[in-house]
Design a protein around this motif. Sequence first.
Motif, PDB file in Angstrom:
ATOM      1  N   GLU A 128       0.822  -1.216   0.000  1.00  0.00           N
ATOM      2  CA  GLU A 128       0.000   0.000   0.000  1.00  0.00           C
ATOM      3  C   GLU A 128       0.854   1.264   0.000  1.00  0.00           C
ATOM      4  O   GLU A 128       0.545   2.246  -0.685  1.00  0.00           O
ATOM      5  N   GLY A 129       1.949   1.251   0.746  1.00  0.00           N
ATOM      6  CA  GLY A 129       2.800   2.436   0.820  1.00  0.00           C
ATOM      7  C   GLY A 129       3.869   2.495  -0.248  1.00  0.00           C
ATOM      8  O   GLY A 129       4.654   3.451  -0.279  1.00  0.00           O
ATOM      9  N   GLY A 130       3.929   1.512  -1.122  1.00  0.00           N
ATOM     10  CA  GLY A 130       4.965   1.474  -2.140  1.00  0.00           C
ATOM     11  C   GLY A 130       6.044   0.457  -1.788  1.00  0.00           C
ATOM     12  O   GLY A 130       6.124  -0.028  -0.655  1.00  0.00           O
ATOM     13  N   PHE A 131       6.869   0.123  -2.760  1.00  0.00           N
ATOM     14  CA  PHE A 131       7.931  -0.845  -2.534  1.00  0.00           C
ATOM     15  C   PHE A 131       9.029  -0.264  -1.647  1.00  0.00           C
ATOM     16  O   PHE A 131       9.367   0.925  -1.745  1.00  0.00           O
ATOM     17  N   ALA A 132       9.600  -1.096  -0.787  1.00  0.00           N
ATOM     18  CA  ALA A 132      10.876  -0.739  -0.163  1.00  0.00           C
ATOM     19  C   ALA A 132      11.926  -0.650  -1.263  1.00  0.00           C
ATOM     20  O   ALA A 132      11.864  -1.383  -2.258  1.00  0.00           O
ATOM     21  N   ALA A 133      12.890   0.256  -1.126  1.00  0.00           N
ATOM     22  CA  ALA A 133      13.890   0.472  -2.177  1.00  0.00           C
ATOM     23  C   ALA A 133      15.295   0.286  -1.620  1.00  0.00           C
ATOM     24  O   ALA A 133      15.613   0.779  -0.533  1.00  0.00           O
ATOM     25  N   LEU A 134      16.112  -0.428  -2.374  1.00  0.00           N
ATOM     26  CA  LEU A 134      17.519  -0.618  -2.026  1.00  0.00           C
ATOM     27  C   LEU A 134      18.377   0.007  -3.117  1.00  0.00           C
ATOM     28  O   LEU A 134      18.410  -0.481  -4.248  1.00  0.00           O
ATOM     29  N   TYR A 135      19.036   1.106  -2.787  1.00  0.00           N
ATOM     30  CA  TYR A 135      19.972   1.760  -3.695  1.00  0.00           C
ATOM     31  C   TYR A 135      21.360   1.194  -3.404  1.00  0.00           C
ATOM     32  O   TYR A 135      21.836   1.277  -2.262  1.00  0.00           O
ATOM     33  N   ALA A 136      21.990   0.613  -4.410  1.00  0.00           N
ATOM     34  CA  ALA A 136      23.272  -0.059  -4.204  1.00  0.00           C
ATOM     35  C   ALA A 136      24.298   0.416  -5.230  1.00  0.00           C
ATOM     36  O   ALA A 136      23.992   0.536  -6.424  1.00  0.00           O
ATOM     37  N   GLU A 212      19.906  12.019  -6.065  1.00  0.00           N
ATOM     38  CA  GLU A 212      18.705  12.687  -5.584  1.00  0.00           C
ATOM     39  C   GLU A 212      17.898  13.339  -6.715  1.00  0.00           C
ATOM     40  O   GLU A 212      16.663  13.262  -6.728  1.00  0.00           O
ATOM     41  N   ARG A 213      18.582  13.990  -7.640  1.00  0.00           N
ATOM     42  CA  ARG A 213      17.886  14.820  -8.624  1.00  0.00           C
ATOM     43  C   ARG A 213      17.601  14.109  -9.939  1.00  0.00           C
ATOM     44  O   ARG A 213      16.689  14.513 -10.672  1.00  0.00           O
ATOM     45  N   GLN A 214      18.382  13.071 -10.264  1.00  0.00           N
ATOM     46  CA  GLN A 214      18.200  12.427 -11.550  1.00  0.00           C
ATOM     47  C   GLN A 214      17.774  10.960 -11.439  1.00  0.00           C
ATOM     48  O   GLN A 214      16.862  10.527 -12.132  1.00  0.00           O
ATOM     49  N   LEU A 247      26.271  11.348   7.079  1.00  0.00           N
ATOM     50  CA  LEU A 247      26.791  12.458   7.877  1.00  0.00           C
ATOM     51  C   LEU A 247      26.492  13.824   7.274  1.00  0.00           C
ATOM     52  O   LEU A 247      26.562  14.838   7.973  1.00  0.00           O
ATOM     53  N   ASN A 248      26.154  13.871   5.997  1.00  0.00           N
ATOM     54  CA  ASN A 248      25.905  15.151   5.343  1.00  0.00           C
ATOM     55  C   ASN A 248      24.449  15.358   4.952  1.00  0.00           C
ATOM     56  O   ASN A 248      23.989  16.500   4.864  1.00  0.00           O
ATOM     57  N   GLN A 249      23.723  14.283   4.727  1.00  0.00           N
ATOM     58  CA  GLN A 249      22.318  14.394   4.368  1.00  0.00           C
ATOM     59  C   GLN A 249      21.573  13.181   4.913  1.00  0.00           C
ATOM     60  O   GLN A 249      21.086  12.337   4.161  1.00  0.00           O
ATOM     61  N   PRO A 250      21.471  13.061   6.231  1.00  0.00           N
ATOM     62  CA  PRO A 250      20.917  11.847   6.847  1.00  0.00           C
ATOM     63  C   PRO A 250      19.481  11.562   6.453  1.00  0.00           C
ATOM     64  O   PRO A 250      19.042  10.409   6.528  1.00  0.00           O
ATOM     65  N   GLN A 251      18.730  12.572   6.023  1.00  0.00           N
ATOM     66  CA  GLN A 251      17.333  12.352   5.657  1.00  0.00           C
ATOM     67  C   GLN A 251      17.171  11.769   4.256  1.00  0.00           C
ATOM     68  O   GLN A 251      16.052  11.443   3.844  1.00  0.00           O
ATOM     69  N   ALA A 252      18.271  11.616   3.523  1.00  0.00           N
ATOM     70  CA  ALA A 252      18.183  11.098   2.158  1.00  0.00           C
ATOM     71  C   ALA A 252      17.714   9.651   2.125  1.00  0.00           C
ATOM     72  O   ALA A 252      17.000   9.234   1.208  1.00  0.00           O
ATOM     73  N   PHE A 253      18.113   8.866   3.136  1.00  0.00           N
ATOM     74  CA  PHE A 253      17.726   7.458   3.229  1.00  0.00           C
ATOM     75  C   PHE A 253      17.355   7.155   4.671  1.00  0.00           C
ATOM     76  O   PHE A 253      17.671   7.928   5.584  1.00  0.00           O
TER      77      PHE A 253
END
Length: 376
Positions: A128-136, A212-214, A247-253
């Motif tokens: 319902e909330g969408g797939f979990a995503a693993l960026y590797a 993040e942007r592309q 350490l620089n953008q903790p909210q990204a993941f």
Amino acid sequence: MQRNDGPPVSHIDFRQANHAENRLIHCADMKSAECKTHYSSGLQSPASFACRNRKMLKFLPALFLLAATAVFATPPEPPVNNEISRLADTSVLTSEHEGYAFHRLDLNDEDGRPHRVFVAVPKAAPPEGGFAALYALDGNALLEFLPAARLRPPLEQLPLLVLIGYPTERRFDTAARAWDYTPPGPQGQPLPDPVAKERVNGGAAAFLRFIERQVRPRVEQLARTDAQRQTLWGHSYGGLFVLYTLLNQPQAFTRYIAADPSLWWQKGLMLQYAQQALERLERSAFSGRWMLIQKSGRADDKRPANAQQAAMLARREEMTRAVPPEAAAQLAQQLAGHGLRADYAAFAGLTHGGLLAESFMQALGQAAQPALPLEK
């Protein structure tokens, strides 16, 4: 304590425990221009040798036989890391797969540098909330681990995969990853790579913007993902990038997995950056975030094939000695002390290269776990 499906010897949940790669010229005389060239240059090739002394020709068959025997009896030394130089196995992209539908994205970053992203969308119905995503990271190298028979989680629980790689036939683009995965110097400047001097470090900020942007918007066009279940995974230099992002953008993941991060890089510069970041960030920055640092315990059997490879290994050993062996465990402890859910896992029986596969396979299950609660 986070469960590991692999063979770690020790695993520490710091939050709960509170510690934490001539043809032979047969000359009858010296009239041949090619023979004259060999003779005048002084080159000691079989051609010039034959030109200078025809009487020795009768011994050449025996000499060639002896040389051939030596070649077959003693194979050449392997490269310093054949796992880096070998071709990527991309067969999963063209085979029928029970669990995933694969997509390939060819994208350029803000500097026009090419990247290739492999997106694997689960065939199961999306939650319902969408797939979990693993960026590797090192996406080319990871494709060989994805045949359906090798996957550990049930097919209906697989996360969406975003495997970020490069347009190369090999498993790794060593020069590109040396730039993309490493932070800049203290003044924001590029740095020479400490191991391979022809490579340059310092592109992590631009690489994070690229993701993040592309990359992320293109992924969302293929399938909706759960914003509260976003995992970033990286190995070696890729592990450095995972730490840099945390350490620089903790909210990204929401989950971060650093497998054998190269904490020896620039003689421990990332450890200094971590300390500075923890002094700068509020504890609330890590709310709902989890970090896992993994460390291999067995030395790779690397035999340099030439002087250049020997020099690279020597430089890496020098860097490694500048960082305490327990640096990864200590870093996890520091992060846990700042409000982050932090785990550390040691894999005594795995080499640095062996941990890549084990860590990634475990990450498939870790990425699909329920969302972490936010702290008040």
